[in-house]
Design an enzyme around this catalytic site. Structure first.
Site, PDB file in Angstrom:
ATOM      1  N   LYS A  52      25.607  38.645  21.183  1.00 27.82           N
ATOM      2  CA  LYS A  52      24.462  38.853  20.300  1.00 27.82           C
ATOM      3  C   LYS A  52      24.410  37.871  19.140  1.00 27.82           C
ATOM      4  CE  LYS A  52      22.202  42.526  21.897  1.00 27.82           C
ATOM      5  NZ  LYS A  52      20.750  42.551  22.148  1.00 27.82           N
ATOM      6  N   SER A 309      29.695  40.862  28.680  1.00 26.24           N
ATOM      7  CA  SER A 309      28.813  40.639  27.540  1.00 26.24           C
ATOM      8  C   SER A 309      29.344  41.130  26.208  1.00 26.24           C
ATOM      9  CB  SER A 309      27.451  41.297  27.804  1.00 26.24           C
ATOM     10  OG  SER A 309      27.614  42.687  28.027  1.00 26.24           O
TER      11      SER A 309
END
Length: 415
Positions: A52, A309
């Site tokens: 992110k 992720s």
């Protein structure tokens, strides 16, 4: 080179002032299991332990380049996006206001504050994220700030595409397949857009949680739709509605290439990676690995990249993860037993247990009559097949019981 590919490469180059590329590692354990060449793109090893940071950094970089005066950056997030924004605010030396739900765990609040330091302000508001988002957007309009969307923003998508730029710069060959987790779609949209233009022929598989299959729903309708409910366990990918911009880049994919990972099965993958490899992954970060058994025949002999992720896993959740993994694997069951109220009744039941069976929970719920009581029992065992033998012995003794392991209403209420 296309315009998007050029922008993604520029974003990746600019990020080197902030952090080095995350590793692309061949995993021997998985490669041998699936008879394939399996690589992990370790986004869980970024400075904020998720990808992110990339989108937040790129969006802020472009806003600052175009602005005469730096605006106040505002976001709403209870997790990885908040930490990425905080880290980027500190890097650029700008002010950020991060809105988080009141129910956000202190661990996530503390990490966000640590990453942002004096450059950020955290505001806790709303019991639910929708309330938090509304407050953040209202504040942003009030102060004339810049709202940093978590995924549905072209600059964010462009920043997430830097994952693909990095992996293609170090891999000595073109992979056959890339497996991507999907929540709001920012990571998938960015990686797919870059690789389609620079390395056509790569296959993609997408994975989303069963309880938040927003991409599956959007593909079925031809446009983003809002799911009526979401299971928030896979919090990094549990999104009720995929982004409009992200879906516009993903809408042409084959629905058969979108896989859904059951939340309890993801728990087994988290534990395996932790116990076997020493890799700490959050639920969303484990999804690309979790679907490998479904793809075993398809990937044999091929080169596959799984994007892990994120690794922001709160170890206070470990007992829940273990519990869910055991229940999914059939190694733990709960049932309600009608037990006689007489001396020796419990001993008689214990004699029915096998050598690998263990009582994990025993609780009287009520006495339905003077001579009987209702008991909640949790049993753990070493092999799932042991339960068939146990239930056969219980049936032979004429015991009345009900397996509630997979009954969501009773399990949630009693367990």
């Amino acid at each position: 080179m296309t315009d998007f590919a050029a922008k993604a490469r520029a974003a990746e180059k600019a990020m080197r002032a902030l952090f080095p590329p995350t590793p692309l590692q061949r995993n021997l354990h998985l490669s041998e299991r699936y008879k394939a060449d399996i690589w992990l793109k370790r986004e869980d090893l970024s400075p904020v332990r998720s990808y992110k940071l990339r989108g937040a950094f790129n969006a802020m970089r472009k806003v600052l380049a175009a602005a005469d005066e730096p605006p106040v950056f505002v976001c709403a997030s209870a997790g990885n996006h908040a930490q990425g924004v905080a880290f980027a605010c500190r890097h650029f030396g700008v002010r950020g206001v991060i809105f988080m739900p009141v129910t956000t765990p202190q661990q996530k609040i503390g990490k966000t504050r640590l990453f942002g330091g004096d450059n950020i302000e955290i505001r806790l508001t709303g019991d639910y994220f929708d309330d938090t988002l509304a407050s953040a957007q209202g504040y942003c309009r009030e102060v004339g700030g810049h709202f940093l969307a978590p995924f549905d923003d072209e600059d964010v998508i462009e920043g997430q595409a830097s994952v693909a730029v990095e992996l293609m710069s170090v891999l000595y060959h073109t992979p056959d397949m890339v497996i991507l987790p999907v929540g709001g779609g920012g990571l998938a949209a960015g990686v797919v857009s870059f690789l389609r233009e620079t390395a056509p022929g790569i296959g993609f598989r997408f994975v989303e949680p069963v309880g938040g299959a927003s991409l599956t729903a959007a593909l079925a309708e031809g446009a983003p739709v809002t799911l009526p409910g979401v299971d928030t366990f896979v919090d990094g990918a549990a999104v009720a509605r995929i982004g409009a911009r992200t879906f516009d880049r993903l809408k042409g994919i084959d629905p058969a290439h979108v896989l859904r990972a059951p939340e309890d099965r993801v728990c087994t993958t988290i534990l395996e990676l932790l116990n076997v490899e020493g890799i700490v992954l959050e639920p969303a970060g484990a999804m690309s690995i979790d679907v490998l058994p479904e793809l075993a025949d398809e990937i044999a002999g091929k080169s596959v990249i799984c994007v892990t992720s994120g690794g922001n896993f709160d170890f206070e959740r470990l007992p829940e993860v273990k519990e869910r993994a055991q229940r999914f694997s059939g190694l733990k069951k709960y049932f309600i037993l009608r037990m006689p109220q007489r001396p020796g009744a419990l001993r008689d039941f214990l004699d029915l247990l096998g050598p690998q069976d263990d009582i994990a929970r025993f609780e009287y719920l009520k006495k339905s009559a003077r001579n009987f009581g209702t008991v909640l029992i949790g049993i753990e065992t070493a092999e799932a097949r042991n339960f068939s033998a146990l239930f056969a012995r219980m049936d032979a003794q004429g015991l009345t019981y009900r397996d509630i392991t997979d009954d969501p209403t009773l399990a949630d209420f009693l367990i």
